[in-house]
Design a protein around this motif. Sequence first.
Motif, PDB file in Angstrom:
ATOM      1  N   LEU A 666       0.822  -1.218   0.000  1.00 12.33           N
ATOM      2  CA  LEU A 666       0.000   0.000   0.000  1.00 12.33           C
ATOM      3  C   LEU A 666       0.853   1.263   0.000  1.00 12.33           C
ATOM      4  N   GLN A 667       1.683   1.385  -1.035  1.00  9.17           N
ATOM      5  CA  GLN A 667       2.585   2.523  -1.081  1.00  9.17           C
ATOM      6  C   GLN A 667       2.225   3.562  -2.127  1.00  9.17           C
ATOM      7  N   SER A 668       1.394   3.165  -3.081  1.00  7.91           N
ATOM      8  CA  SER A 668       0.997   4.141  -4.105  1.00  7.91           C
ATOM      9  C   SER A 668       0.106   5.203  -3.462  1.00  7.91           C
ATOM     10  N   GLY A 669      -0.299   6.201  -4.261  1.00  3.41           N
ATOM     11  CA  GLY A 669      -1.208   7.226  -3.752  1.00  3.41           C
ATOM     12  C   GLY A 669      -2.477   6.588  -3.219  1.00  3.41           C
ATOM     13  N   ARG A 670      -3.059   5.719  -4.015  1.00  2.00           N
ATOM     14  CA  ARG A 670      -4.283   5.061  -3.571  1.00  2.00           C
ATOM     15  C   ARG A 670      -3.991   4.183  -2.354  1.00  2.00           C
ATOM     16  N   GLY A 671      -2.824   3.562  -2.364  1.00  2.46           N
ATOM     17  CA  GLY A 671      -2.425   2.725  -1.231  1.00  2.46           C
ATOM     18  C   GLY A 671      -2.427   3.502   0.075  1.00  2.46           C
ATOM     19  N   GLN A 672      -1.911   4.739   0.023  1.00  7.46           N
ATOM     20  CA  GLN A 672      -1.893   5.575   1.231  1.00  7.46           C
ATOM     21  C   GLN A 672      -3.312   5.866   1.707  1.00  7.46           C
ATOM     22  N   ALA A 673      -4.194   6.148   0.742  1.00 11.74           N
ATOM     23  CA  ALA A 673      -5.589   6.426   1.103  1.00 11.74           C
ATOM     24  C   ALA A 673      -6.230   5.171   1.689  1.00 11.74           C
ATOM     25  N   LEU A 674      -5.863   4.025   1.140  1.00  7.58           N
ATOM     26  CA  LEU A 674      -6.423   2.772   1.653  1.00  7.58           C
ATOM     27  C   LEU A 674      -5.982   2.489   3.086  1.00  7.58           C
ATOM     28  N   ARG A 675      -4.779   2.935   3.422  1.00  4.78           N
ATOM     29  CA  ARG A 675      -4.348   2.782   4.817  1.00  4.78           C
ATOM     30  C   ARG A 675      -5.294   3.538   5.744  1.00  4.78           C
ATOM     31  N   ILE A 676      -5.681   4.740   5.307  1.00  3.37           N
ATOM     32  CA  ILE A 676      -6.620   5.517   6.118  1.00  3.37           C
ATOM     33  C   ILE A 676      -7.942   4.762   6.256  1.00  3.37           C
ATOM     34  N   LEU A 677      -8.357   4.161   5.147  1.00  3.95           N
ATOM     35  CA  LEU A 677      -9.594   3.367   5.187  1.00  3.95           C
ATOM     36  C   LEU A 677      -9.488   2.244   6.226  1.00  3.95           C
ATOM     37  N   LEU A 678      -8.352   1.557   6.250  1.00  5.89           N
ATOM     38  CA  LEU A 678      -8.171   0.459   7.211  1.00  5.89           C
ATOM     39  C   LEU A 678      -8.274   0.972   8.650  1.00  5.89           C
TER      40      LEU A 678
END
Length: 693
Positions: A666-678
């Motif tokens: 989860l390192q891409s831009g979307r990946g970072q946003a997905l971390r917030i989702l988690l």
Amino acid sequence: MRPEILFKAFAPNTNLQGIGPRIGKLLEKHVGPRIIDLIWLFPNNIVERKYYSTLNDIPNGTFGTILAHVVKHKPPRNRRQPYSITCSVENETVELVFFNARADYLKNVLPPEEMRVVSGKIEYFKGRYQITHPDYIVQKHLLKTVCGTEPVYPLTQNLSNKLVRRSIENALELLPKLPEWLDPLLLAREDWQDWSTCQRSIHAPKGIEDLSLQSKMRRRLAYDELLANQLALALIRNQQRETDGQVIKGTGEFVEKAVQCLSFNLTSNQNNIFSEIKSDLSSRNRMLRLLQGDVGSGKTIVAFLSMIYAFEAGFQSALMAPTEILARQHFDTLSPLAEKIGIKIGLLTGKDKVGHKRDILSKLSSGELNLIIGTHALFQEDIRFKKLGYAVVDEQHKFGVHQRLALSDKGIGIDILVMTATPIPRTLTMTAYGDLDVSNLVETLPGRRPVNTKAIPSTRIDEVIYAIGRAIKKGARAYWICPLIESSETNNVVTTQERFAILRSIFGDRVGCIHGRMKTPEKDKIMEEFRRGVTDILVATTVVEVGVDVPEATIIVIEHAERFGLAQLHQLRGRVGRGTADSTCLLVYRTPLGDTARARLTILRETNDGFHIAEEDLRLRGSGELLGTRQSGTPTMRVADLDAHSDLLHVAKNDADSIFAHDPHLQSGRGQALRILLYLFERDIAVQYLKSG
Ligand code: ADP
Ligand code: MG
């Protein structure tokens, strides 16, 4: 660490304006202690608060907003009377009625001769209009703020809708705009708006249709939760797979011998699952597999063969059963087979004598024992194995997520097979067991016939007793299940003791009785007598629910069937129909029967398919209760409804798999946003795995 952008949302609710310690506690009890908990409380109704310029236009008993001219205060003459205020709207009058009101407060908010906006439920009563305890009294220029559609929230005592609503509004104000974590293509296809817009609109419904589980905003929010869940499971699964397992590759020699000894052929479904397990065992990756199949569908033999396979590769195995009776039964059925092919197996339960226990433990650490059967309690103790490679956990009807985790902590890299006899609905397997691979035994064993199931009101109990009498004369054996052992004053239930006494007076010593409060040797003796046919009728509590196997028993009577859950009734019914003879299940119920109880009995009469019953159970009970959320440690779904949103679940699963394939850390831009989702959905554990991964 939780990302800073979410700090405010996860702060205590008392950080909100207007919420002190007392209200904070009330809200905590209702939804949870934090601000975020408030925004997950969705309205379940609406109030239309229309503006009416004349009282005549208002249908009796509806909510409305009026512009009132305050005419006269009428304080009560005694304590029991209300304080009443006469107002006029155009040329008609309306009484505002207050109980236990403070006069100075009312004089202040409704000063005589002034105009005020008043909103509440307007009733026409004894020739007069009246509003009892108006919801809002505001100044003229604020008219707009108390008109229109208002959300109504589920409430508990001492919480008013006004307060909850205002708190949620304040909470929403605090929420920052979060970066978008969803795929733009999906957003476009579903025509979904961003998270905070959806969150705001769900709390500002414009009409009743906005409350639907299928409204666009609800679906988007549900999808977010499902995606968080699937992504977390993918991360956990990966972490567990990354732990190297042992390569357990048998020769097939002993398995072959064991198969020769069986009096039947494995079905192709059993063979396929056995192959899956063998390939899991022999690979370097750890095996974490769930084997689901109805009671008596032939799971145990598959598990046993796979343990023999592990033995061939030089590994010890453990089989854990949920109860002592079951552990013993597994031991009794597997011992003769093990002996024939030359495998040493032992039994260890919590209640063994110290000497016996010491002996078993030493044989396990020396490697003299190849296979150990025990209760779950076994693994709470300090046992050392010479070379443990494989564990089978027979959970039967329990969703023992905790046990599963405890075991995997114990032996890093042990291959694990979890067996369950209560098939879990597919949607739940995906959300709760998504970190496991799943094998389903769905094929009916040759010669098995469905259990003939009938529902009978308890008023006809004499007929049931008569029918049982005739059946045992012809050589049948029957279980008779009652919900309780002894009666208490609070309920009016036929207990095992009462039923045992009655049946005994009719059938004499052909009747046995067993319940959970007996000592093990006594239970064993009574089970054994029933197994051998010394007794024909066994009165029992649900101790026989889990896996007890007496193929000669062909009748089961379940008294007070209305008191049991669907899955439990199905489990109980699974005690019969294990041989090739026709079997009968009599569900004796007390009237009046509630809707859900009636639905349960109907489903049981209509089907014998545990997978189908599991889906119906989910529908009747809802996922939270089915999972026994609190005990199982599985996070609840706060937004998604596994039944209504099951289509989204599949999309979320694919989405998570593809995210994981392209951006595993989860390192891409979307990946970072997905971390917030988690973090938003509190799948923090999964994020920890990210760092180590
Ligand atoms: P489960 O563990 O799923 O409850 P079991 O393994 O105890 O089911 O199987 C129930 C009964 O069916 C046992 O007596 C078992 O020996 C028998 N059995 C298992 N597989 C077959 C098969 N392929 N054909 C016939 N009988 C079978
Ligand atoms: Mg079994």
